[in-house]
Design an enzyme around this catalytic site. Sequence first.
Site, short mmCIF file in Angstrom:
data_model
loop_
_atom_site.label_atom_id
_atom_site.label_comp_id
_atom_site.label_asym_id
_atom_site.label_seq_id
_atom_site.Cartn_x
_atom_site.Cartn_y
_atom_site.Cartn_z
N LYS A 1 0.86 -1.20 0.00
CA LYS A 1 0.00 0.00 0.00
C LYS A 1 0.89 1.24 0.00
CE LYS A 1 0.30 2.00 4.34
NZ LYS A 1 1.70 2.23 4.38
N ASP B 1 -2.07 -1.61 9.95
CA ASP B 1 -2.31 -1.58 8.50
C ASP B 1 -2.89 -2.89 7.97
OD1 ASP B 1 -1.34 0.98 8.24
OD2 ASP B 1 0.67 0.37 7.62
#
Length: 293
Positions: free
Chosen positions: A12, A138
């Site tokens: 990401k 995350d």
Amino acid sequence: MNNTFCLKAYAKINLGLKVLRQRADGYHDLESVMQQVSLADTLLFEPAAVRGCNFFCTDPRLSGPENLVNRAAALLQKKHGRKLPGVQITLYKSIPAEAGLAGGSADAAAALVGLNRFWKLDLHKSELLEAGAELGSDVPFCLIGGTALAGGRGERLQELPPLPFFWTVIAVPENEAISTAASYNSFDKRKMGEPPLEPLVEAIHDRDKQKIISWLARDFTNTLETAVDSCSSKVKGIKNKLANAGFSPVMSGSGPAIFVLTENWHDARDAICAAEQEGARVYLCWVTSGNKE
Ligand code: C5P
């Protein structure tokens, strides 16, 4: 039945990240627009004679029991019984570690999904998200992928429409890994105005490529950059080189990875050349729109 399969674990980037405040538990509340990209590790799941999870990583520095893949397996074993069939997980690393790209979190998310399938645990998405949040801030985003506005410590997610297509050039300075904790310990909000994420979210809703690129050209896109700026001349060098070549370089997460989004491949190639001239390791990928599995 053959129970051998591979899963991708996608990295990401943070298009924008605003740290709000430190919490009583030591974490920081934040707001961030997170985006999945096609740069990915691969996890191979195979039956093993030895019970539990047998783990091997192609990067020997990441092979230990503290690897998030092992921790994901241990968490599922604790919650769902220890007498689960033996599994061999081989992690083929491509995402650079400690770069702000959620490589470890992506692996943890893929491990949860893969073990849910391998061990036939039949866990619902909400249960995987809960387990993911226990493993790291995350991990929930890595489970859903695509584009999302994150809140809380990163685990509270509001899905956004898919970002329009952009090539993504990621540049990582050599020998400059920064742990997430170190970045959160040393950022200095006073050095930066607060990056306002609302116009970025609006541009994403409008699928307005120009507005997205203009937002990324702001002076301030990521509060944590103040932690990295003060200690890394290599990061500054790469950012300056890319900016002088006409791009809007942005730091991802807790750094030090820098990325630029480009609309066409020729621009991406120019960005790759500029970053390589500064000695960066460069990865060409693109934005992706979520984990459908
Ligand atoms: O959640 P994760 O394990 O990835 O976080 C690693 C470290 O980063 C935490 O121990 C904490 O020091 C810091 N962190 C934080 N606030 C967040 C996310 C991470 O302070 N929102």
